[in-house]
Design a protein around this motif. Structure first.
Motif, PDB file in Angstrom:
ATOM      1  N   ALA A  86       3.452   9.252  -5.571  1.00 34.57           N
ATOM      2  CA  ALA A  86       3.990  10.564  -5.207  1.00 34.57           C
ATOM      3  C   ALA A  86       5.209  10.883  -6.062  1.00 34.57           C
ATOM      4  CB  ALA A  86       4.372  10.580  -3.735  1.00 34.57           C
ATOM      5  N   MET A 104       0.832  -1.208   0.000  1.00 33.82           N
ATOM      6  CA  MET A 104       0.000   0.000   0.000  1.00 33.82           C
ATOM      7  C   MET A 104       0.861   1.250   0.000  1.00 33.82           C
ATOM      8  SD  MET A 104      -3.201   0.607  -0.011  1.00 33.82           S
ATOM      9  CE  MET A 104      -2.820   1.809  -1.239  1.00 33.82           C
ATOM     10  N   THR A 105       1.766   1.267   1.006  1.00 31.25           N
ATOM     11  CA  THR A 105       2.647   2.418   1.123  1.00 31.25           C
ATOM     12  C   THR A 105       3.486   2.583  -0.139  1.00 31.25           C
ATOM     13  OG1 THR A 105       2.882   1.538   3.319  1.00 31.25           O
ATOM     14  CG2 THR A 105       4.046   3.570   2.848  1.00 31.25           C
ATOM     15  N   HIS A 130       2.741   1.889  -3.093  1.00 32.25           N
ATOM     16  CA  HIS A 130       2.007   2.514  -4.200  1.00 32.25           C
ATOM     17  C   HIS A 130       1.921   4.025  -4.032  1.00 32.25           C
ATOM     18  CE1 HIS A 130       0.830  -0.908  -6.508  1.00 32.25           C
ATOM     19  NE2 HIS A 130       0.638  -1.564  -5.376  1.00 32.25           N
ATOM     20  N   THR A 165       4.052  11.879  -9.470  1.00 31.60           N
ATOM     21  CA  THR A 165       3.554  13.249  -9.485  1.00 31.60           C
ATOM     22  C   THR A 165       4.713  14.232  -9.468  1.00 31.60           C
ATOM     23  OG1 THR A 165       1.862  12.369  -8.045  1.00 31.60           O
ATOM     24  CG2 THR A 165       1.812  14.726  -8.475  1.00 31.60           C
TER      25      THR A 165
END
Lengths: 365, 415
Positions: free
Chosen positions: B9, B1-2, B4, B12
């Motif tokens: 980030a 999860m982290t 991803h 981006t």
């Protein structure tokens, strides 16, 4: 723009793999747009304010170098023309803020209470009428103002009916406090005020008050913004339940007491919004100056925002222009914080509690 | 999860950085060396862009016409843009690395743009270099380099309302020769309806008195603003502002001298030759004559104002631009401009033709021999602006004190 994130937004709050990607995908456009058009320009401006970029080519190219706080020093500490201009601009804008913010807040609250009354006939008409100046472009209003306040304009014509010889509004550089003082024969300040000073402007000049030209702008700002803030207060007023007011009425509070003790405290969130928006808007005053007087007469309508523009674009001092913009940013943040602190929710003071206790005791006995 | 989130980030961030680079990258189209030496003009087939700060349709059309004629002759395409805010648009062009090839450039901006390497110093390459008035060449010389060709120029003179002059019983013989004469006719011309002499509250007008008293702001590279001659000049103006025979245009409800003359609220004004356009357009019923300004204690003096054809250091086709400048500053072009919107030719060889076409404006041209010009050092414009702000309260101010502050501001700029 949200002030604080909601507590529920944890890191791994049960989203599945695909959802996180989709989330990022959907927010990406906004992040990119904000980044490219807000974050990057701000960071670049910050860099320009500490560099010797002279306005040619990219500020990130190799021949632009870091000069530390030189640009800030030129504006704040050198004592030269740049410092004096900034001091003058700050002086002008401080008077503008000092007069516009309380006046527009009081006036808009007053108007909101007027048009909030159910008994008022034609409420809709008055609401529209008061709001109208806010809808009109500030450029158009400025032009109108220049006509109204010209030496032979309508305002002076009206003053002439009362036998008053109106001032040459937009051409008179004298501060109104100085004018009042000179009416009592005090034309030059005492040495204590004229010798010392801050930012190249003597204390005597800091206390000159807004010039007549600036006063015309102050009237204009109050005139144009009160309508907008009236609307905010109106929304705030209509959210207040009538029960508290009725309870106070039962307790024998008169209208004045109910306004100060009941309505106004309940309006604190709205008041905070209005004051914050007012402070920010007033420190950033630019369009009126740009379309109107451009700092004339005698630099008494120069404001930091306009000075920043002029320094960068006209005088090619890009670093100094950016530095002024960032100083202005700090000023606005500081004022907002002060204001937030002043309007914070406080526990009822001991003195006031005692007053209630005494009243209760009196009622019981 | 982290993982991803991190990757997203990072992604981006990458997009942000790329866009930032793209954004700033468009500013680095030209390598930014400060090459302002006069050797080596660039040459290419690129079309030219000309950016002008036009005074109105008449000027834009006249320039367009001249450019079209040159374009036909040379085969190089030229597009003309009339700026709405010239100094801002110039700055933006230089910062983005895509400036216009040729543009109007004022004397108070030249030093700043020259210092950051935006300008090409091409003055010495001009074929008609020796034809320009020497003081105009000096106006556009920074650090010993002649940067750009003076486009045209104007001087200040005394513009007189003929009717009021005659009504006061004055004739051509009374045209003021000295400061005393000027004060005397101003007094005669002052009535409750109008003042004798009006001008704007700025150095750009009051400077004529400073020149006439033998002063100035900068001499031989040193600031001389606190010179006694300057004090005497301002004292003279102040005393007549006080007795009501002189007035600042704004104090009699006019934006500038031309408006004061046109509205008949002043019998005489100190203005430049641009006043002719305003008078014929807006106040055609007012008759006026132009006279040379009186001499002061140190002789005749006036101020000149001029612009030049600036050339961008980043221009890819400077040879063609130079050819266009020579065409635009030729006698024929300048006389056509003069006819269309009023300024005087910047070259001596066009003087006779101009005088015979405009005999009544001859005093303006006469001023070319003894005109001073505002200081053109980097930052001087700011000093003048501050001087002007103080001059607005000259009536109650202390001339020596005002000039002292100008001196210290100017010293910071010229040294």
């Amino acid at each position: 723009m949200a002030a604080h994130a909601s507590p529920r937004r944890g890191r791994a709050s049960g989203l599945r793999r695909g959802e996180a990607v989709a989330g990022w995908l959907f927010t990406a456009p906004v992040i990119v747009i904000l980044g490219v058009f807000l974050l990057v320009p701000v960071l670049m401006a910050l860099w320009v304010s500490v560099s010797d970029w002279a306005g040619r080519g990219s500020p990130l190219s190799g021949d632009v170098s870091f000069v530390g706080a030189d640009n800030y020093a030129a504006v704040l500490a050198d004592g030269g023309l740049a410092t004096k201009d900034f001091g003058t601009a700050l002086r002008n804008n401080a008077w503008y803020v000092l007069l516009v913010v309380p006046l527009q807040t009081a006036l808009s609250l007053f108007l909101a209470i007027l048009v909030n009354r159910a008994v008022l006939r034609g409420r809709g008409f008055f609401r529209t009428a008061f709001y109208f100046p806010s809808v009109t472009s500030s450029v158009a209003i400025t032009v109108l103002w220049m006509f109204l306040f010209s030496a032979s304009g309508a305002v002076n014509d009206v003053l002439a009916w009362f036998g008053v010889n109106g001032p040459n509004w937009f051409n008179d550089p004298r501060g109104i406090l100085h004018l009042v003082l000179s009416a009592f024969g005090a034309d030059a300040g005492p040495a204590a005020l004229t010798d010392g000073g801050m930012l190249g402007v003597s204390w005597w000049d800091w206390f000159a008050g807004p010039s007549i030209a600036m006063s015309a702008y102050i009237l204009m700002a109050v005139f144009t913004t009160s309508g907008t803030f009236m609307l905010l207060f109106l929304a705030g007023l209509q959210n207040l339940g009538a029960d508290v007011d009725e309870a106070a009425m039962m307790d024998g509070a008169n209208g004045w007491q109910r306004f100060w003790r009941i309505t106004l405290p309940q309006l604190r969130p709205t008041l905070f919004t209005v004051l914050t928006l007012g402070l920010i808007g007033c420190w950033q005053v630019f369009d009126q100056i740009y379309t109107g007087t451009q700092g004339a007469p005698g630099k008494t309508t120069l404001t930091p925002a306009f000075l920043s523009y002029q320094t960068a674009f006209k005088n090619q001092e890009w670093g100094q222009g950016a530095a002024i913009a960032f100083i202005l940013f700090v000023i606005i943040v500081v004022f907002t914080l002060i204001q937030r602190w002043a309007l914070r929710d406080r526990p009822v003071s001991r003195r006031r509690i005692r007053a209630y206790e005494v009243a209760e005791k009196g009622a019981m006995s | 999860m982290t993982r991803h989130t991190t990757r997203a980030a990072l992604g981006t961030g990458a997009v942000l950085i790329t866009s930032a680079l793209a954004l700033t990258g468009c500013g680095s189209g030209f390598s930014g060396g400060g090459d302002s030496s006069s050797e080596g003009l660039t040459s290419s087939d690129d079309a030219l862009t000309v950016l002008i700060g036009s005074s109105g349709d008449a000027e834009t059309e006249a320039v367009q016409e001249a450019i079209d004629a040159w374009s036909k002759e040379s085969g190089t395409k030229v597009s003309l843009q009339a700026a709405s805010n010239l100094s801002q648009e110039l700055s933006q062009g230089f910062a983005a690395g895509k400036p216009a090839d040729l543009f109007y450039l004022s004397t108070d901006q030249i030093a700043g743009f020259a210092a950051n390497g935006s300008l090409k110093a091409y003055g010495d390459e001009l074929k008609n270099k020796d034809d320009f008035y020497p003081s105009l060449v000096e106006n556009f010389t920074v650090d010993g380099e002649f940067y750009c060709a003076p486009k045209d120029f104007s001087t200040l003179a005394l513009v007189i309302n003929s009717t009021m002059w005659a009504n006061a019983g004055l004739t051509d013989a009374d045209l003021p020769k000295t400061w005393d004469d000027l004060a005397a006719v101003a007094k005669k011309l002052t009535t409750p309806e109008h003042v004798g002499l009006a001008f704007s509250a700025e150095y750009q007008r009051l400077g004529v008195f400073i020149a006439q008293s033998g002063g100035g702001l900068v001499k031989d590279g040193a600031a001389i603003a606190d010179d006694d001659a300057n004090v005497a000049a301002l004292e003279y103006v102040k005393s007549h502002l006080a007795d009501g025979t002189f007035a600042f245009a704004k104090d009699i409800g006019a934006g500038w001298g031309g408006e004061a003359l046109g509205k008949q609220s002043a019998a005489m004004v100190i203005e430049g030759n641009w006043i002719t356009g305003a008078m014929s357009n807006d106040y055609s019923s007012v008759d006026y004559t132009v006279a040379e300004l009186p001499a002061g204690p140190a002789g005749k003096g006036t101020l000149q104002f001029t612009n030049c054809w600036g050339m961008a250091a980043d221009s890819p086709n400077q040879e063609a631009a130079l050819d266009l400048v020579e065409y635009l500053t030729s006698a024929d072009s300048q006389l056509a401009f003069s006819k269309a919107f009023g300024p005087m030719p910047s070259i001596a060889s066009a003087a006779d033709a101009w005088t015979s076409a405009n005999p009544e404006l001859e005093p303006f041209l006469a001023g070319a021999d003894y005109a001073q010009f505002p200081p053109n050092q980097d930052g001087a414009a700011d000093v003048i602006a501050d001087f002007n702000a103080q001059l607005e309260s000259l009536k109650t101010g202390d001339p020596a004190q005002i000039l002292d502050s100008v001196q210290s501001n100017l010293e910071a700029v010229v040294e």
